[in-house]
Design a protein around this motif. Sequence first.
Motif, PDB file in Angstrom:
ATOM      1  N   ILE A 184     -29.127 -12.003  -5.847  1.00 24.73           N
ATOM      2  CA  ILE A 184     -28.329 -13.020  -5.141  1.00 24.73           C
ATOM      3  C   ILE A 184     -28.658 -14.417  -5.697  1.00 24.73           C
ATOM      4  CG2 ILE A 184     -28.305 -14.228  -2.897  1.00 24.73           C
ATOM      5  CD1 ILE A 184     -27.654 -11.665  -1.607  1.00 24.73           C
ATOM      6  N   GLN A 185     -29.841 -14.537  -6.276  1.00 27.36           N
ATOM      7  CA  GLN A 185     -30.221 -15.841  -6.847  1.00 27.36           C
ATOM      8  C   GLN A 185     -29.393 -16.122  -8.113  1.00 27.36           C
ATOM      9  OE1 GLN A 185     -34.255 -16.183  -8.310  1.00 27.36           O
ATOM     10  NE2 GLN A 185     -34.258 -18.404  -8.055  1.00 27.36           N
ATOM     11  N   TYR A 186     -28.989 -17.355  -8.286  1.00 23.56           N
ATOM     12  CA  TYR A 186     -28.237 -17.768  -9.484  1.00 23.56           C
ATOM     13  C   TYR A 186     -29.082 -17.427 -10.721  1.00 23.56           C
ATOM     14  CZ  TYR A 186     -26.548 -21.090 -13.002  1.00 23.56           C
ATOM     15  OH  TYR A 186     -26.105 -21.664 -14.164  1.00 23.56           O
ATOM     16  N   SER A 187     -28.459 -16.739 -11.682  1.00 22.35           N
ATOM     17  CA  SER A 187     -29.230 -16.225 -12.824  1.00 22.35           C
ATOM     18  C   SER A 187     -29.859 -17.344 -13.659  1.00 22.35           C
ATOM     19  CB  SER A 187     -28.333 -15.353 -13.705  1.00 22.35           C
ATOM     20  OG  SER A 187     -27.259 -16.133 -14.173  1.00 22.35           O
ATOM     21  N   GLY A 188     -29.256 -18.534 -13.614  1.00 26.17           N
ATOM     22  CA  GLY A 188     -29.787 -19.635 -14.421  1.00 26.17           C
ATOM     23  C   GLY A 188     -30.839 -20.463 -13.697  1.00 26.17           C
ATOM     24  N   CYS A 189     -31.154 -20.099 -12.476  1.00 33.38           N
ATOM     25  CA  CYS A 189     -32.125 -20.899 -11.709  1.00 33.38           C
ATOM     26  C   CYS A 189     -33.538 -20.670 -12.251  1.00 33.38           C
ATOM     27  CB  CYS A 189     -32.068 -20.507 -10.235  1.00 33.38           C
ATOM     28  SG  CYS A 189     -33.294 -21.380  -9.242  1.00 33.38           S
ATOM     29  N   LYS A 190     -34.277 -21.763 -12.402  1.00 33.18           N
ATOM     30  CA  LYS A 190     -35.608 -21.604 -13.001  1.00 33.18           C
ATOM     31  C   LYS A 190     -36.708 -21.534 -11.930  1.00 33.18           C
ATOM     32  CE  LYS A 190     -36.312 -26.526 -14.236  1.00 33.18           C
ATOM     33  NZ  LYS A 190     -35.233 -27.147 -13.480  1.00 33.18           N
ATOM     34  N   ASN A 219     -39.600 -21.913  -2.384  1.00 31.93           N
ATOM     35  CA  ASN A 219     -39.545 -22.522  -3.723  1.00 31.93           C
ATOM     36  C   ASN A 219     -38.124 -22.933  -4.105  1.00 31.93           C
ATOM     37  OD1 ASN A 219     -42.253 -22.214  -4.123  1.00 31.93           O
ATOM     38  ND2 ASN A 219     -42.060 -20.188  -5.064  1.00 31.93           N
ATOM     39  N   CYS A 220     -37.126 -22.498  -3.324  1.00 33.54           N
ATOM     40  CA  CYS A 220     -35.738 -22.876  -3.600  1.00 33.54           C
ATOM     41  C   CYS A 220     -35.574 -24.381  -3.410  1.00 33.54           C
ATOM     42  CB  CYS A 220     -34.818 -22.107  -2.646  1.00 33.54           C
ATOM     43  SG  CYS A 220     -33.136 -22.709  -2.621  1.00 33.54           S
ATOM     44  N   LYS A 221     -34.896 -25.023  -4.366  1.00 37.29           N
ATOM     45  CA  LYS A 221     -34.725 -26.490  -4.293  1.00 37.29           C
ATOM     46  C   LYS A 221     -33.402 -26.865  -3.624  1.00 37.29           C
ATOM     47  CE  LYS A 221     -38.630 -27.318  -6.321  1.00 37.29           C
ATOM     48  NZ  LYS A 221     -39.546 -26.529  -5.517  1.00 37.29           N
ATOM     49  N   ARG A 222     -32.731 -25.909  -3.062  1.00 32.81           N
ATOM     50  CA  ARG A 222     -31.526 -26.145  -2.250  1.00 32.81           C
ATOM     51  C   ARG A 222     -30.382 -26.804  -3.014  1.00 32.81           C
ATOM     52  NH1 ARG A 222     -33.564 -26.257   3.025  1.00 32.81           N
ATOM     53  NH2 ARG A 222     -31.429 -25.778   3.591  1.00 32.81           N
ATOM     54  N   CYS A 223     -30.190 -26.438  -4.260  1.00 35.09           N
ATOM     55  CA  CYS A 223     -29.118 -27.077  -5.025  1.00 35.09           C
ATOM     56  C   CYS A 223     -27.742 -26.542  -4.614  1.00 35.09           C
ATOM     57  CB  CYS A 223     -29.341 -26.872  -6.527  1.00 35.09           C
ATOM     58  SG  CYS A 223     -28.968 -25.195  -7.066  1.00 35.09           S
ATOM     59  N   GLY A 224     -27.727 -25.393  -3.959  1.00 33.82           N
ATOM     60  CA  GLY A 224     -26.460 -24.839  -3.474  1.00 33.82           C
ATOM     61  C   GLY A 224     -25.692 -24.032  -4.507  1.00 33.82           C
ATOM     62  N   LYS A 225     -26.304 -23.758  -5.642  1.00 33.10           N
ATOM     63  CA  LYS A 225     -25.598 -22.980  -6.673  1.00 33.10           C
ATOM     64  C   LYS A 225     -25.535 -21.501  -6.297  1.00 33.10           C
ATOM     65  CE  LYS A 225     -25.912 -25.452 -11.013  1.00 33.10           C
ATOM     66  NZ  LYS A 225     -26.799 -25.750 -12.112  1.00 33.10           N
ATOM     67  N   CYS A 226     -26.408 -21.091  -5.389  1.00 34.75           N
ATOM     68  CA  CYS A 226     -26.341 -19.691  -4.943  1.00 34.75           C
ATOM     69  C   CYS A 226     -26.652 -19.624  -3.444  1.00 34.75           C
ATOM     70  CB  CYS A 226     -27.286 -18.807  -5.757  1.00 34.75           C
ATOM     71  SG  CYS A 226     -29.023 -19.027  -5.364  1.00 34.75           S
ATOM     72  N   GLN A 227     -26.518 -18.424  -2.899  1.00 33.86           N
ATOM     73  CA  GLN A 227     -26.633 -18.286  -1.445  1.00 33.86           C
ATOM     74  C   GLN A 227     -28.071 -18.190  -0.951  1.00 33.86           C
ATOM     75  OE1 GLN A 227     -23.765 -15.032  -1.239  1.00 33.86           O
ATOM     76  NE2 GLN A 227     -22.609 -16.316   0.185  1.00 33.86           N
ATOM     77  N   ILE A 228     -29.030 -18.323  -1.857  1.00 30.88           N
ATOM     78  CA  ILE A 228     -30.422 -18.435  -1.402  1.00 30.88           C
ATOM     79  C   ILE A 228     -30.494 -19.669  -0.489  1.00 30.88           C
ATOM     80  CG2 ILE A 228     -32.798 -18.922  -2.131  1.00 30.88           C
ATOM     81  CD1 ILE A 228     -32.015 -16.106  -2.938  1.00 30.88           C
ATOM     82  N   ASN A 229     -29.714 -20.673  -0.852  1.00 30.40           N
ATOM     83  CA  ASN A 229     -29.625 -21.889  -0.044  1.00 30.40           C
ATOM     84  C   ASN A 229     -29.236 -21.572   1.407  1.00 30.40           C
ATOM     85  OD1 ASN A 229     -29.530 -24.715   0.330  1.00 30.40           O
ATOM     86  ND2 ASN A 229     -27.308 -24.683   0.115  1.00 30.40           N
TER      87      ASN A 229
HETATM   88  S1  SF4 Z   1     -29.932 -22.620  -4.294  1.00 30.64           S
HETATM   89 FE1  SF4 Z   1     -32.123 -22.395  -4.737  1.00 30.64          FE
HETATM   90  S2  SF4 Z   1     -32.321 -20.422  -5.690  1.00 30.64           S
HETATM   91 FE2  SF4 Z   1     -30.145 -20.922  -5.762  1.00 30.64          FE
HETATM   92  S3  SF4 Z   1     -29.897 -21.887  -7.761  1.00 30.64           S
HETATM   93 FE3  SF4 Z   1     -30.317 -23.538  -6.322  1.00 30.64          FE
HETATM   94  S4  SF4 Z   1     -32.542 -23.829  -6.393  1.00 30.64           S
HETATM   95 FE4  SF4 Z   1     -32.095 -21.860  -7.341  1.00 30.64          FE
END
Ligand code: SF4
Length: 250
Positions: free
Chosen positions: A137-143, A152-162
């Motif tokens: 579920i994590q964006y594949s390009g997230c480091k 550890n998620c920085k909440r960028c909103g690119k994936c639903q981990i946010n």
């Molecule tokens: S929302 Fe979090 S996990 Fe998803 S890409 Fe952004 S920093 Fe990474």
Amino acid sequence: MKGKKRIFLGIMIGVFSVLGVIALSLAYIIGKGRVEFYRYLLLVLVFGALFLMALIVIAVGATIYIVFSNKPSKFLNSLIANLLDIFYPVVILIARIFNLKIERVEQSYIEIKNFLFNKSIKKYNPQDVLILAPHCIQYSGCKFKVTYNIDNCKRCGKCQINDLVNFKEKYGVNVAVATGGTLARKVIKDIKPKVIIAIACERDLTSGMQEVKKIPVYGIINERPNGPCFNTRVDVSKIEETIKKLLNGG
Ligand code: SF4
């Protein structure tokens, strides 16, 4: 009864019919009396087939009773769940023989299990609830490494981990991301949840739901717009709806 539930139960009824034919054929052979040597072996097979048929009647009958009854029964729920797990490999085998889509059978299994879950829902404290999500579920390009520690998620909103972090903050529930069964087992062992909302593909959900016996598991199938195991998604409204049910007791 909704369509998906019928697939799994329908195959079980098919197994029942086959067992019936086998039991009747064996009884006929024994009745003819030309098989003295194998008589006892055949009798054991007949009783084995009758026993399995009885289990199927109990599983299907109890499921139909639960569907149409408003009375929750913890005993019946766990009986059905155990019988479904016992017959699961047989149902999958039959589905393979008849070239049925295994995913549809797995969806049917998950739907029945979720139905039983909803029928015996209890009120839980937020710290007893665990949302377990797959790593895809994590964006594949997230480091950033969110496996095990979602903070550890920085909440960028690119994936639903946010969104999952939002649920953690809003409701106080536990959220973990696991790369596979071993890590999922470790998370469960460490957090010791009393209930789990598991997000995964059909195959991982069915195996996980069969493995975790002592903790109720609600399964949510993920969406795979980019193919399996890559930038998958989940209907977050389903997760939120389930969290609310668990915190309010239904
Ligand atoms: S929302 Fe979090 S996990 Fe998803 S890409 Fe952004 S920093 Fe990474």
